[in-house]
Design a protein around this motif. Sequence first.
Motif, PDB file in Angstrom:
ATOM      1  N   ASP A  26       0.864  -1.175   0.000  1.00  0.00           N
ATOM      2  CA  ASP A  26       0.000   0.000   0.000  1.00  0.00           C
ATOM      3  C   ASP A  26       0.906   1.232   0.000  1.00  0.00           C
ATOM      4  O   ASP A  26       1.718   1.418   0.914  1.00  0.00           O
ATOM      5  CB  ASP A  26      -0.912   0.021   1.224  1.00  0.00           C
ATOM      6  CG  ASP A  26      -1.989  -1.052   1.163  1.00  0.00           C
ATOM      7  OD1 ASP A  26      -2.333  -1.474   0.048  1.00  0.00           O
ATOM      8  OD2 ASP A  26      -2.460  -1.478   2.243  1.00  0.00           O
ATOM      9  N   ILE A  27       0.795   2.073  -1.028  1.00  0.00           N
ATOM     10  CA  ILE A  27       1.628   3.267  -1.151  1.00  0.00           C
ATOM     11  C   ILE A  27       0.843   4.459  -0.613  1.00  0.00           C
ATOM     12  O   ILE A  27      -0.195   4.830  -1.158  1.00  0.00           O
ATOM     13  CB  ILE A  27       2.024   3.519  -2.620  1.00  0.00           C
ATOM     14  CG1 ILE A  27       2.618   2.252  -3.238  1.00  0.00           C
ATOM     15  CG2 ILE A  27       2.987   4.684  -2.699  1.00  0.00           C
ATOM     16  CD1 ILE A  27       3.864   1.755  -2.552  1.00  0.00           C
ATOM     17  N   HIS A  28       1.336   5.048   0.461  1.00  0.00           N
ATOM     18  CA  HIS A  28       0.637   6.156   1.107  1.00  0.00           C
ATOM     19  C   HIS A  28       1.051   7.492   0.480  1.00  0.00           C
ATOM     20  O   HIS A  28       2.244   7.786   0.335  1.00  0.00           O
ATOM     21  CB  HIS A  28       0.929   6.163   2.608  1.00  0.00           C
ATOM     22  CG  HIS A  28       0.306   5.012   3.342  1.00  0.00           C
ATOM     23  ND1 HIS A  28      -0.863   5.118   4.050  1.00  0.00           N
ATOM     24  CD2 HIS A  28       0.685   3.708   3.441  1.00  0.00           C
ATOM     25  CE1 HIS A  28      -1.178   3.951   4.587  1.00  0.00           C
ATOM     26  NE2 HIS A  28      -0.246   3.076   4.222  1.00  0.00           N
ATOM     27  N   PHE A  29       0.047   8.293   0.125  1.00  0.00           N
ATOM     28  CA  PHE A  29       0.315   9.590  -0.478  1.00  0.00           C
ATOM     29  C   PHE A  29       1.099  10.501   0.465  1.00  0.00           C
ATOM     30  O   PHE A  29       1.899  11.328   0.023  1.00  0.00           O
ATOM     31  CB  PHE A  29      -0.993  10.269  -0.894  1.00  0.00           C
ATOM     32  CG  PHE A  29      -1.679   9.612  -2.053  1.00  0.00           C
ATOM     33  CD1 PHE A  29      -1.155   9.719  -3.332  1.00  0.00           C
ATOM     34  CD2 PHE A  29      -2.847   8.891  -1.874  1.00  0.00           C
ATOM     35  CE1 PHE A  29      -1.780   9.117  -4.409  1.00  0.00           C
ATOM     36  CE2 PHE A  29      -3.481   8.288  -2.950  1.00  0.00           C
ATOM     37  CZ  PHE A  29      -2.942   8.400  -4.228  1.00  0.00           C
ATOM     38  N   TYR A  30       0.869  10.351   1.756  1.00  0.00           N
ATOM     39  CA  TYR A  30       1.586  11.151   2.748  1.00  0.00           C
ATOM     40  C   TYR A  30       3.094  10.943   2.596  1.00  0.00           C
ATOM     41  O   TYR A  30       3.876  11.901   2.536  1.00  0.00           O
ATOM     42  CB  TYR A  30       1.135  10.754   4.154  1.00  0.00           C
ATOM     43  CG  TYR A  30       1.813  11.498   5.281  1.00  0.00           C
ATOM     44  CD1 TYR A  30       1.360  12.752   5.680  1.00  0.00           C
ATOM     45  CD2 TYR A  30       2.895  10.944   5.956  1.00  0.00           C
ATOM     46  CE1 TYR A  30       1.972  13.442   6.719  1.00  0.00           C
ATOM     47  CE2 TYR A  30       3.515  11.621   6.987  1.00  0.00           C
ATOM     48  CZ  TYR A  30       3.044  12.868   7.369  1.00  0.00           C
ATOM     49  OH  TYR A  30       3.662  13.544   8.398  1.00  0.00           O
ATOM     50  N   ALA A  31       3.491   9.673   2.502  1.00  0.00           N
ATOM     51  CA  ALA A  31       4.916   9.357   2.349  1.00  0.00           C
ATOM     52  C   ALA A  31       5.449   9.876   1.021  1.00  0.00           C
ATOM     53  O   ALA A  31       6.576  10.387   0.945  1.00  0.00           O
ATOM     54  CB  ALA A  31       5.130   7.853   2.456  1.00  0.00           C
ATOM     55  N   LEU A  32       4.641   9.767  -0.037  1.00  0.00           N
ATOM     56  CA  LEU A  32       5.080  10.244  -1.348  1.00  0.00           C
ATOM     57  C   LEU A  32       5.326  11.753  -1.323  1.00  0.00           C
ATOM     58  O   LEU A  32       6.293  12.237  -1.916  1.00  0.00           O
ATOM     59  CB  LEU A  32       4.044   9.897  -2.412  1.00  0.00           C
ATOM     60  CG  LEU A  32       3.965   8.427  -2.844  1.00  0.00           C
ATOM     61  CD1 LEU A  32       2.865   8.243  -3.882  1.00  0.00           C
ATOM     62  CD2 LEU A  32       5.300   7.951  -3.410  1.00  0.00           C
ATOM     63  N   CYS A  33       4.449  12.494  -0.659  1.00  0.00           N
ATOM     64  CA  CYS A  33       4.619  13.946  -0.576  1.00  0.00           C
ATOM     65  C   CYS A  33       5.893  14.299   0.187  1.00  0.00           C
ATOM     66  O   CYS A  33       6.623  15.226  -0.195  1.00  0.00           O
ATOM     67  CB  CYS A  33       3.407  14.586   0.103  1.00  0.00           C
ATOM     68  SG  CYS A  33       1.891  14.537  -0.884  1.00  0.00           S
ATOM     69  N   ILE A  34       6.177  13.550   1.256  1.00  0.00           N
ATOM     70  CA  ILE A  34       7.400  13.780   2.020  1.00  0.00           C
ATOM     71  C   ILE A  34       8.620  13.520   1.142  1.00  0.00           C
ATOM     72  O   ILE A  34       9.590  14.289   1.132  1.00  0.00           O
ATOM     73  CB  ILE A  34       7.441  12.881   3.263  1.00  0.00           C
ATOM     74  CG1 ILE A  34       6.289  13.219   4.223  1.00  0.00           C
ATOM     75  CG2 ILE A  34       8.793  13.011   3.965  1.00  0.00           C
ATOM     76  CD1 ILE A  34       6.367  14.596   4.817  1.00  0.00           C
ATOM     77  N   ILE A  35       8.583  12.433   0.379  1.00  0.00           N
ATOM     78  CA  ILE A  35       9.711  12.067  -0.479  1.00  0.00           C
ATOM     79  C   ILE A  35       9.917  13.100  -1.582  1.00  0.00           C
ATOM     80  O   ILE A  35      11.047  13.541  -1.840  1.00  0.00           O
ATOM     81  CB  ILE A  35       9.495  10.665  -1.082  1.00  0.00           C
ATOM     82  CG1 ILE A  35       9.555   9.608   0.019  1.00  0.00           C
ATOM     83  CG2 ILE A  35      10.536  10.370  -2.161  1.00  0.00           C
ATOM     84  CD1 ILE A  35       9.150   8.220  -0.441  1.00  0.00           C
ATOM     85  N   VAL A  36       8.822  13.501  -2.249  1.00  0.00           N
ATOM     86  CA  VAL A  36       8.921  14.497  -3.322  1.00  0.00           C
ATOM     87  C   VAL A  36       9.463  15.815  -2.766  1.00  0.00           C
ATOM     88  O   VAL A  36      10.317  16.467  -3.376  1.00  0.00           O
ATOM     89  CB  VAL A  36       7.559  14.710  -4.000  1.00  0.00           C
ATOM     90  CG1 VAL A  36       7.612  15.895  -4.963  1.00  0.00           C
ATOM     91  CG2 VAL A  36       7.137  13.452  -4.750  1.00  0.00           C
ATOM     92  N   GLY A  37       8.977  16.198  -1.590  1.00  0.00           N
ATOM     93  CA  GLY A  37       9.462  17.421  -0.967  1.00  0.00           C
ATOM     94  C   GLY A  37      10.942  17.345  -0.642  1.00  0.00           C
ATOM     95  O   GLY A  37      11.696  18.293  -0.883  1.00  0.00           O
TER      96      GLY A  37
END
Length: 300
Positions: A26-37
């Motif tokens: 399950d890929i969490h958008f919260y984690a993706l936003c942190i990574i992109v940031g």
Amino acid sequence: MPQHSGQLLAFIPSPPCGYFSLRPLDIHFYALCIIVGAVTGSILAARRWEARGGDRNDVYDALLWAIPLGIIGARLYHVITDWHLYFGATALHEPIDSLKIWEGGLGIWGGVLFGALGAGIYCHRHHLPLTALADAAAPGLILAQGIGRLGNWFNQELYGRPTTVPWALEIYERSHGVSTGQLIGTYHPTFLYEMLWDFLVVILLLVVDKKFVIGYGRLFASYVTLYCLGRFWVELMRNDPASHILGLRVNTWVSGVLFCAGLVYVLIAKRGRRSVAEIAALSARQMGDEQGRDSSSSTH
């Protein structure tokens, strides 16, 4: 779409789910936003450090220390300041949930403190000036924070008091991270306010750094001061469960204290800035030291 007093309002909807599945993950958008940031902010910091005479790899190498420690510090800050969410008879979550970072809950000042500690360790080991690196990284750091704030939208968190303003955020009941379709209410999107403020601070820092000769940690202190100014009034708009001191949220106090500390540092710290030649010499020396160690190791 929700209505109020017969007037149609264009409220901001919340995502129906905070993650997507790539089975078995399950890929969490919260984690993706942190990574992109983090990636975006790192690139900006590396380019700025290079423009000041350093080697951009200094930034990426320092991040190998700063990011892991920063994540640990950010989670610790959240759990310590919002301990009641995980511990005690009235806790909303199980104690084990305090480790589930992907569900949200990062305290920025714990992240900055531990991240700075990690960067400080790297700079000490490689004889680089931490304040100069911090000044170069400051706009990238606040940019990363702003992008990361978008993750709070996916998690339906960090919203403020109930409101019916046209840009109010719709909050729905969720079961296992998925919306049930049952509207709870509409609230101030304080995560959005903070995100927009962060992006404004990025622009202000870049303009100040271009127009003035500012260094020795004063640009980083300016970041602290400006961020805390916005965070202070954002905290006053929130009413989600939080620890309080004398009637004010802990984060409100922290923002106020750090605003004053940052402002004092800006006013009293050394003026000017390390020259490009000086930073280039320091960066080149540490690169030479690394090459010397590599050559020594290869001969043994």
